[in-house]
Design an enzyme around this catalytic site. Structure first.
Site, short mmCIF file in Angstrom:
data_model
loop_
_atom_site.label_atom_id
_atom_site.label_comp_id
_atom_site.label_asym_id
_atom_site.label_seq_id
_atom_site.Cartn_x
_atom_site.Cartn_y
_atom_site.Cartn_z
N TYR A 13 -10.13 14.22 -8.36
CA TYR A 13 -9.06 13.60 -9.14
C TYR A 13 -8.21 14.63 -9.88
O TYR A 13 -6.98 14.59 -9.85
CB TYR A 13 -9.69 12.62 -10.13
N LYS A 31 -13.36 2.82 -18.49
CA LYS A 31 -13.54 4.03 -19.29
C LYS A 31 -14.38 3.69 -20.52
O LYS A 31 -14.69 2.52 -20.78
CB LYS A 31 -12.19 4.63 -19.66
N ASP A 80 0.86 -1.19 0.00
CA ASP A 80 0.00 0.00 0.00
C ASP A 80 0.89 1.24 0.00
O ASP A 80 1.50 1.57 1.02
CB ASP A 80 -0.91 -0.01 1.24
N GLY A 134 -10.26 5.77 -12.28
CA GLY A 134 -11.16 5.01 -13.12
C GLY A 134 -11.77 5.96 -14.12
O GLY A 134 -11.31 7.09 -14.29
N1 GKE Z 1 -17.21 5.08 -18.66
C1 GKE Z 1 -18.23 5.15 -19.53
N2 GKE Z 1 -19.07 4.06 -19.65
N3 GKE Z 1 -18.38 6.29 -20.26
C2 GKE Z 1 -19.41 6.32 -21.15
C3 GKE Z 1 -20.30 5.22 -21.33
C4 GKE Z 1 -20.12 4.04 -20.54
O1 GKE Z 1 -20.83 3.05 -20.63
N4 GKE Z 1 -21.20 5.57 -22.29
C5 GKE Z 1 -20.89 6.82 -22.68
N5 GKE Z 1 -19.81 7.29 -21.99
C6 GKE Z 1 -19.26 8.63 -22.10
C7 GKE Z 1 -19.13 9.35 -20.74
O2 GKE Z 1 -20.38 9.85 -20.32
C8 GKE Z 1 -18.13 10.46 -21.10
O3 GKE Z 1 -18.80 11.58 -21.63
C9 GKE Z 1 -17.26 9.80 -22.18
O4 GKE Z 1 -17.94 8.59 -22.58
C10 GKE Z 1 -15.87 9.39 -21.70
O5 GKE Z 1 -15.98 8.73 -20.47
P1 GKE Z 1 -14.70 8.06 -19.75
O6 GKE Z 1 -13.88 7.37 -20.75
O7 GKE Z 1 -15.24 7.24 -18.62
O8 GKE Z 1 -13.90 9.25 -19.08
P2 GKE Z 1 -13.56 10.80 -19.40
O9 GKE Z 1 -12.82 10.88 -20.67
O10 GKE Z 1 -14.77 11.64 -19.28
O11 GKE Z 1 -12.62 11.12 -18.15
C11 GKE Z 1 -11.44 10.36 -17.92
O12 GKE Z 1 -10.36 11.08 -18.51
C12 GKE Z 1 -9.12 10.42 -18.33
C13 GKE Z 1 -8.07 11.30 -19.00
O13 GKE Z 1 -8.39 11.45 -20.34
C14 GKE Z 1 -11.24 10.23 -16.42
O14 GKE Z 1 -12.29 9.48 -15.88
C15 GKE Z 1 -9.91 9.54 -16.13
O15 GKE Z 1 -9.97 8.23 -16.52
C16 GKE Z 1 -8.77 10.21 -16.85
O16 GKE Z 1 -8.52 11.42 -16.25
#
Ligand code: GKE
Length: 335
Positions: A150, A193, A53, A79
């Site tokens: 985050y 994601k 940890d 996540g």
């Molecule tokens: N996770 C998820 N699952 N997202 C979905 C889904 C689903 O079933 N359906 C549609 N989406 C849409 C989300 O609503 C969001 O608008 C977009 O896909 C991307 O979601 P994501 O991949 O979970 O995360 P984000 O890009 O919004 O954010 C992430 O960015 C990363 C850096 O690029 C963060 O959560 C971190 O994983 C990280 O900082």
């Protein structure tokens, strides 16, 4: 690089960390992995793996001891958007402890270079309000308005890395990941994601059936294949560049477009059902790779089509192994 270069990868039980360990071993490094868990889908290629940890300073001292030259500090409580929006206090506390302790322990153990994995989540929300967003340049993180929890922790730790350089002459590198995807990453359970989540949903859907999408599908992102991510990490560690640097693909796509690409790979026609109550994050996000090209003379190369094909086939195989897909549903049958 001599064969003796000794590297620590924290977060080696996680998605990017596991791929990085494999690549470093293939390049002839001696590698120690450290994480709260072992890799989920495959044995680690590390020479040594500490299941520890890293919120505990003594564990960080142990992980960085024994002549470690380079640290890739990828460990983080993280996540997809569904996970990082669900808790701010716990994620921020876990990550600030890991990062502050890892930096100090690395300095105390005279590590020569420390790379910190930051994120596109540091970027100001007011710069990401429309799907046709301008690509984010490194300076767009200020005036600061990052993703709550985050994103704030990542932005502060970037600053902490620069203070260590200023005050102690400690060599730090800072990379901002833009949505990394690929095989051997989590695809269900809440931390996944979008690319992995949608690949899972497509694989589990019958041809002609429905697929749930968070939001209206018009939100945009760029997605980078994990092998490009690993290549960029190794190039940045070897470079002399110490300011924050984007590491992402700069092809902008809507979530609807991502669903269409993955459905095409699965040779399935699916009906999109939108759930506007689900977390959506920013409205649009893309990486400006101008500085990446200037500093590393390289940028991500693997196309979304190529990367998604490999990722989809891997997730479908995993679900098949678990008898979660009726044969009639699988892409071969649809083909
Ligand atoms: N996770 C998820 N699952 N997202 C979905 C889904 C689903 O079933 N359906 C549609 N989406 C849409 C989300 O609503 C969001 O608008 C977009 O896909 C991307 O979601 P994501 O991949 O979970 O995360 P984000 O890009 O919004 O954010 C992430 O960015 C990363 C850096 O690029 C963060 O959560 C971190 O994983 C990280 O900082």
């Amino acid at each position: 690089m001599t064969k003796q270069t000794r590297v620590l990868v924290t977060g080696a039980g996680g998605f990017i960390g596991h791929h990085l360990v494999k690549r470093l071993k293939a390049e002839g490094y001696w590698v120690r992995g450290a994480d709260v868990k072992l890799p989920e889908y495959e044995a680690s290629a590390a020479d040594e793996f500490d299941v520890v940890d890293l919120r505990d300073y003594d564990k960080c001292l142990g992980a960085t001891a024994g002549g470690i030259d380079q640290v890739y500090n990828l460990a983080a409580d993280m996540g997809g958007i569904g996970y990082i929006t669900a808790s701010h206090a716990e994620i921020s506390r876990n990550n600030i402890l890991i990062n502050a302790h890892m930096l100090e322990a690395s300095r105390q153990n005279r590590v020569s270079r420390f790379l910190f994995s930051s994120s596109a989540c540091v970027y100001a929300g007011y710069k990401q309000t429309s799907p046709d967003v301008s690509p984010l340049r490194e300076e767009d993180a200020y005036p600061a308005a990052p993703e709550p929890g985050y994103g704030w922790e990542k932005l502060f730790t970037e600053e902490l890395c620069l203070y260590y350089r200023q005050d102690y002459g400690f060599e730090t590198r800072i990379v901002r990941f833009h949505n990394v995807y690929g095989p051997l990453g989590t695809y269900e359970g809440g931390k996944e994601k979008a690319p992995a989540a949608i690949a899972r949903k497509v694989a589990l859907a019958e041809d002609g059936g429905e697929i749930e999408i968070w939001g209206d599908g018009e939100q945009t992102r760029s997605f980078m294949y994990v092998d490009d991510c690993v290549e960029g990490l190794i190039r940045l560690m070897a470079s002399d560049y110490h300011q924050p640097l984007n590491l992402g693909n700069d092809r902008l796509i809507t979530i609807n477009g991502l669903v269409d690409l993955i459905s095409g790979i699965a040779v399935k026609k699916l009906v999109k059902r939108y759930d506007l109550s689900k977390p959506q994050g920013v409205r649009g996000r893309n990486s400006d790779n101008t500085r990446l090209l200037q500093t590393l003379h390289w940028e991500p190369r693997i196309s979304l089509e190529e990367g998604l094909e490999i990722t989809y086939q891997w997730i479908e195989q995993e679900l098949k192994k678990a008898n979660r897909i009726p044969l009639a549903y699988s892409s071969q049958a649809a083909g």
